[in-house]
Design a protein around this motif. Structure first.
Motif, PDB file in Angstrom:
ATOM      1  N   GLY A  74       0.817  -1.306   0.131  1.00  0.00           N
ATOM      2  CA  GLY A  74      -0.253  -0.002  -0.129  1.00  0.00           C
ATOM      3  C   GLY A  74       0.956   1.346   0.072  1.00  0.00           C
ATOM      4  N   GLU A  75       0.377   2.330   0.353  1.00  0.00           N
ATOM      5  CA  GLU A  75       0.889   3.557   0.297  1.00  0.00           C
ATOM      6  C   GLU A  75       1.498   4.087   1.526  1.00  0.00           C
ATOM      7  OE1 GLU A  75      -1.477   6.572  -1.549  1.00  0.00           O
ATOM      8  OE2 GLU A  75      -1.029   7.999  -0.180  1.00  0.00           O
ATOM      9  N   PHE A 120      -3.531  -1.311   7.119  1.00  0.00           N
ATOM     10  CA  PHE A 120      -4.675  -1.762   6.679  1.00  0.00           C
ATOM     11  C   PHE A 120      -5.560  -2.454   7.383  1.00  0.00           C
ATOM     12  CE2 PHE A 120      -2.466  -1.539   2.514  1.00  0.00           C
ATOM     13  CZ  PHE A 120      -3.436  -0.544   1.737  1.00  0.00           C
ATOM     14  N   ASN A 177       3.510  -1.205   3.372  1.00  0.00           N
ATOM     15  CA  ASN A 177       3.311   0.012   2.539  1.00  0.00           C
ATOM     16  C   ASN A 177       4.732   0.491   2.213  1.00  0.00           C
ATOM     17  OD1 ASN A 177       0.584   0.660   2.934  1.00  0.00           O
ATOM     18  ND2 ASN A 177       1.202   0.630   5.372  1.00  0.00           N
ATOM     19  N   HIS A 210      -6.022   1.688  -5.337  1.00  0.00           N
ATOM     20  CA  HIS A 210      -6.248   1.401  -3.796  1.00  0.00           C
ATOM     21  C   HIS A 210      -7.430   1.484  -3.444  1.00  0.00           C
ATOM     22  CE1 HIS A 210      -5.684   2.469   0.382  1.00  0.00           C
ATOM     23  NE2 HIS A 210      -4.235   2.639   0.129  1.00  0.00           N
TER      24      HIS A 210
HETATM   25  N1  URA Z   1      -3.861   2.744   3.415  1.00  0.00           N
HETATM   26  C1  URA Z   1      -2.438   2.273   3.020  1.00  0.00           C
HETATM   27  O1  URA Z   1      -2.205   2.638   1.829  1.00  0.00           O
HETATM   28  N2  URA Z   1      -2.047   1.531   3.651  1.00  0.00           N
HETATM   29  C2  URA Z   1      -2.455   1.200   4.926  1.00  0.00           C
HETATM   30  O2  URA Z   1      -1.940   0.632   5.581  1.00  0.00           O
HETATM   31  C3  URA Z   1      -3.664   1.802   5.145  1.00  0.00           C
HETATM   32  C4  URA Z   1      -4.420   2.405   4.552  1.00  0.00           C
END
Ligand code: URA
Length: 202
Positions: free
Chosen positions: A52-53, A66, A92, A176
């Motif tokens: 993720g980001e 997340f 992330n 996302h």
């Molecule tokens: N968004 C993300 O990109 N990473 C996370 O861990 C939670 C939300």
């Protein structure tokens, strides 16, 4: 095949470094808020890595990736292809929460990127699914892939081939999950794209 002891020692070292990453522009903010860094979690031997980001507020509170609203949708997307969190490794690009939910800066990505690169080398996933454009750009650039610079609207759901030092990796760019929280159409796109992720694991 990664030696188990090397892998665990390597991941533990990364955890320690992120905890004490005082050179990060986000370190002081993390400490002031009483938040945790979000290092990553799941199966250290996973075939699938999800990237993720950056952590949201709930993630920074718990130090887990997340676990907020996007995470609940991510769980649903995984379940739609018969996977659970315990089957995958989730992390992330940026390991600390940027203020006010803003995008990570170029400097922030640059400071955390080598740590993510090491996580990939240690876990050695066969398939990487990127969540959002920041993770996609990191992975396409990291593996010097010809698709780097293309838009997520062009590449989402398309399995791409990367060459890691440990072997071939399939990269599947995904939107996302946050974009699908209030848009049914985007959720359908993510569900369809997750089928591509699953297919790469066969
Ligand atoms: N968004 C993300 O990109 N990473 C996370 O861990 C939670 C939300």
């Amino acid at each position: 095949m990664q030696d188990q002891n090397n892998r665990e020692a390597g991941l533990a070292a990364i955890e320690d470094e992120i905890e004490m990453l005082t050179t990060s522009p986000l370190y002081t903010y993390r400490v002031a808020q009483g938040w945790r860094p979000v290092i990553g979690e799941g199966d250290h031997d996973a075939s699938l890595m999800l990237i993720g980001e950056a952590p949201g507020k709930e993630e920074a509170r718990q130090g887990r990736p997340f676990v907020g609203a996007s995470g609940r949708l991510l769980d649903e997307l995984l379940a739609s292809v018969g996977l659970q969190r315990a089957d995958v490794y989730i992390t992330n690009v940026v390991k600390d929460r940027p203020p006010d939910n803003r995008d990570p800066t170029v400097d922030e990505v640059r400071i955390y990127a080598p740590l993510l690169a090491r996580q990939i080398e240690l876990i050695q996933p066969r398939v990487i699914a990127t969540l959002g454009r920041f993770a996609m750009q990191f992975v396409l650039t990291h593996f010097a892939m010809p698709e780097a610079g293309q838009k997520i609207s062009t590449l989402h759901g398309r399995p791409l081939v990367a060459h890691a030092p440990y072997g071939e990796v399939r990269v599947v760019p995904l939107y996302h999950p946050a974009v699908a929280l209030y848009a049914a159409k985007q959720k359908q796109t993510l569900l369809a794209d997750f089928q591509q992720v699953r297919a790469q694991l066969e």
